[in-house]
Scaffold this active site. Structure first.
Site: not given
Ligand code: IVH
Length: 697
Positions: A120, A122, A124, A232, A319, A413, A416, A431, A437
């Site tokens: 999946e 991740k 942000d 998720y 990551k 500064c 001034c 400053c 200033c």
């Molecule tokens: S699963 C038990 N799936 O990333 C852990 N987390 O750096 C379950 N996050 O705490 C998390 N996308 O906030 C999971 N597809 C994804 C995610 C995801 C983002 C976040 C989540 C987690 C953090 C860890």
């Protein structure tokens, strides 16, 4: 290799840095380290703890997740906190594909039979845990410290793609679903533009904007921030699913937002294919992702692998490194801002980075410069990482020549010449010559005339000229300018001078909270000014307020309270205020006008589409007739007021939930029927016109 003594010292240093960085990231929404820097330090700590297991403590940052729990402020609004039914953990992460391979091997060895992976994106953003009971959204908690979270249910109800009510087959009586709340780039750009216009500090990146927005005090405001959610992870007792994928498919069928970018992979080569694909494709997504999550898909196998104190053993995050460019540092400018803060800004040999040419980058403060051991002439790494201007994240020491020189952070500064000071707990030098200033004076004048302040038609160039001709030294001087004074400005004619004077005259009608904001008291932004004006009613009461009285005001913490009392201790400020008063500016709040009618009393209205008046005016209109405006449809919505081109999602949802939809024309008719009902009530007629009218729909 460290000796034990060195290890003890380094471990303590790392724990301190990581804990503070966690606090800045999760609580202040103002990260100081890039993800990569943070993860690298965390890995160093984890390796040291492996080497010296007797030095491990349960409160080490390697053992607990960073906490986003809100700090309870005296007089401030707090969120209720509730325990998580299942701990909300983090994920083990790596930047190294070989470690993903090791994860796959470990799982295979430990399980001993064939299984699959769910790969999946991740997302942000900021983690959220939703509980649904009998198909209805019951509660939303942030991750908090993993054990208890902040209750943000009311705020979450205003996030457009989170359903209040589920539909479909096989919905468990109760279950939890976890995911991420994030802010798409478009909403982020819009919000920051708005913040810059309002002179509020912009958010550094969409993640900070999302978690800051989720914790707003006003749930309706949350609805206007354009947040979105992707879920998720389904959790609950006796759920009928065998795989994680099935659970997500079911959740999707109940109307929950589940990503369509997930894929089931059978082996490491399929996982690598997925990673490589998204490593480039993610750049075209409308929201930020910072990696890939690889999970064992079969739920019994997940249970078999279990958890460490901090992570599941059945999942890992790979990551992506933020894009970096290597270039030469040519020089450093030290810039003084309106508040007197001095910021080092690097001038770089121009270099291409994620589609743009970068010439300047932030160095934040003198500590950061020292930490990087940066020299003029060094080759440095620049990263965008979502920040507003790129930052320097490292120095390539192998490329350091003999011609480099150590930069000197100025002691005085640059503008001034006043010796700089650094307050306790502040990362920046300031400053202190606030009223002498030139950069600060001009900055304050510009702030004073700004759109959200006194709204005087003028800009940088005018302020520069007025200041250099010695015509204006503080905001009050503006109001003694004559036409003859203005005709001395380069390029100014009768007409421009006249327009400027008219604009100054008009500014005298600006409401008290604008005037208060215009004064430029440190930390008093637009909303704090509004709160202060509403609580104290006039400037003399604010000036006389004690620290404790100020702390009673919503959103005012110790730092702001101290800054306000400091400001009013200064005779020069009091003198300037009395000149502004004499010029006719408003230093008293107006009596609040009562509602025009009560026809919308108790009604919650959602608006969508374009109207013959602005949306802001429409909201005001609703308020002035006693109604409440809400950003999204819910069980409490009385009706959807649809203008031209209403949002199709809202229309669909209103239709499905039986919420009445009315047009602008119908709405205006309804209001004119209610006009005067407030005075009717005042005459003792208990006529509830509002209620009667609304039963029509
Ligand atoms: S699963 C038990 N799936 O990333 C852990 N987390 O750096 C379950 N996050 O705490 C998390 N996308 O906030 C999971 N597809 C994804 C995610 C995801 C983002 C976040 C989540 C987690 C953090 C860890």
């Amino acid at each position: 290799m460290h000796s034990k003594e060195e290890a003890i010292k380094r471990i303590s240093q790392l724990r301190q840095t990581l804990s503070e960085s966690n606090r800045l990231y999760y609580v202040e929404n103002a990260p100081v380290l890039s993800d990569f820097e943070f993860d690298t330090l965390m890995k160093e700590l984890s390796d040291l703890e492996k080497q010296y297991p007797d030095l491990v403590t349960p409160d080490s940052p390697t053992r607990k997740v960073g906490s986003d729990l809100s700090v309870q402020k005296p007089g401030g609004k707090e969120f209720a906190q509730y325990p998580h039914r299942y701990p909300m953990l983090s994920l083990g992460n790596t930047y190294d594909i070989a470690e993903v391979e090791a994860f796959v091997d470990r799982a295979a060895k430990s399980l001993g039979h064939s299984f699959t992976f769910s790969c999946e994106l991740k997302f942000d953003g900021t983690a959220i845990c939703l509980t649904y009971r009998n198909g209805l959204l019951y509660r939303a908690l942030t991750r908090g410290d993993g054990t208890i979270g902040d209750d943000v249910t009311e705020n979450v109800r205003h996030i457009g793609n989170i359903p209040q009510k589920l539909s479909g087959a096989g919905i468990p009586d109760e279950f939890e679903i976890r995911g991420e709340i994030y802010m798409p780039y478009a909403a982020f750009d819009r919000l920051n533009e708005e913040r810059e216009r309002d002179e509020d500090p912009p958010f550094a990146n969409p993640r900070n904007a999302a978690s800051g927005s989720l914790k707003l005090i006003d749930p309706e405001e949350v609805g206007h921030r354009g947040l979105e959610c992707t879920l998720y992870h389904v959790l609950g007792e006796n759920l009928p699913f065998v795989t994680h994928g099935q659970a997500l498919d079911a959740a999707e069928s109940w109307g929950l937002p589940i990503s369509d970018k997930r894929r089931i992979c059978r082996d490491i080569s399929e996982i690598e294919e997925y990673i490589n694909y998204w490593d480039t494709e993610r750049k075209f997504l409308p929201f930020a992702t910072d990696g890939i999550v690889i999970k064992v898909n079969e739920l019994p196998y997940q249970r078999e692998l279990g958890y460490t104190a901090k992570f599941p053993r059945w999942a890992v995050a790979y990551k992506f490194k933020a894009e970096q460019a290597l270039t030469r540092l040519l020089s450093i400018d030290y810039q003084v801002g309106r508040t007197g803060a001095v910021t080092p800004v690097a001038n770089l040999e121009p270099v291409q980075l994620s589609g743009t040419v970068v010439k300047r980058a932030s160095l934040h403060n003198s500590d950061q410069m020292a930490m990087l051991d940066i020299h003029i002439g060094d080759y440095v790494y620049v990263e965008k990482g979502g920040e507003i201007i790129p930052k320097i994240t490292g120095v390539e020491l192998s490329k350091r020549g003999n011609d480099v020189s150590l930069p000197h952070f100025p002691e005085v500064c640059p503008d001034c010449g006043t010796p700089l000071v650094r307050d306790e707990g502040e990362a920046k030098f300031f400053c202190p010559n606030t009223d002498g200033c030139p950069t600060q004076i001009k900055g304050k004048l510009l702030h004073f005339i700004g759109r959200k302040a006194m709204n005087v038609i003028a800009g940088d160039a005018t302020i520069d000229q007025l200041y250099s001709l010695n015509l204006v030294k503080d905001p009050a001087d503006l109001y003694s300018l004559t036409k003859d004074d203005l005709l001395r400005l380069e390029g100014w004619k009768e007409r421009s001078a006249q327009r400027f004077l008219e604009s100054l005259e008009a500014s005298k009608k600006a409401p008290f909270d604008h005037v208060l904001f215009a004064l430029g008291i440190r930390y008093v932004g637009e909303s704090t000014a509004r709160e202060l004006a509403a609580s104290f009613k006039d400037i003399d009461s604010i000036a006389a307020a004690t620290r404790e009285e100020l702390l009673q005001v919503e959103d005012i913490g110790e730092v702001i309270a101290d800054s306000i009392t400091e400001y009013f201790k200064d005779e020069r400020h009091l003198e300037m205020i009395s000149r502004l008063k004499a010029a006719g500016l408003r230093f008293e709040a107006e009596q609040e006008a009562g509602p025009v009618s009560g026809i919308l009393k108790g009604k919650t209205v959602v608006i969508s589409g374009n109207f013959s008046i602005s949306r802001e005016e429409m909201k005001q209109l609703i308020k002035s007739h006693g109604g409440k405006n809400s950003g999204s449809l819910s069980g409490r919505t009385s009706f959807l007021l649809a203008g031209e081109k209403p949002g199709p999602e809202k229309m669909k949802k209103a239709g499905a939930s039986g919420i009445p939809v009315i047009s602008e024309g119908q709405f205006m008719e309804m209001l004119s029927a209610g006009e005067g009902s407030a005075s009717a009530e005042a005459q003792g007629q208990a006529a509830d016109d509002g209620g009667k009218q609304l039963t029509l729909f």
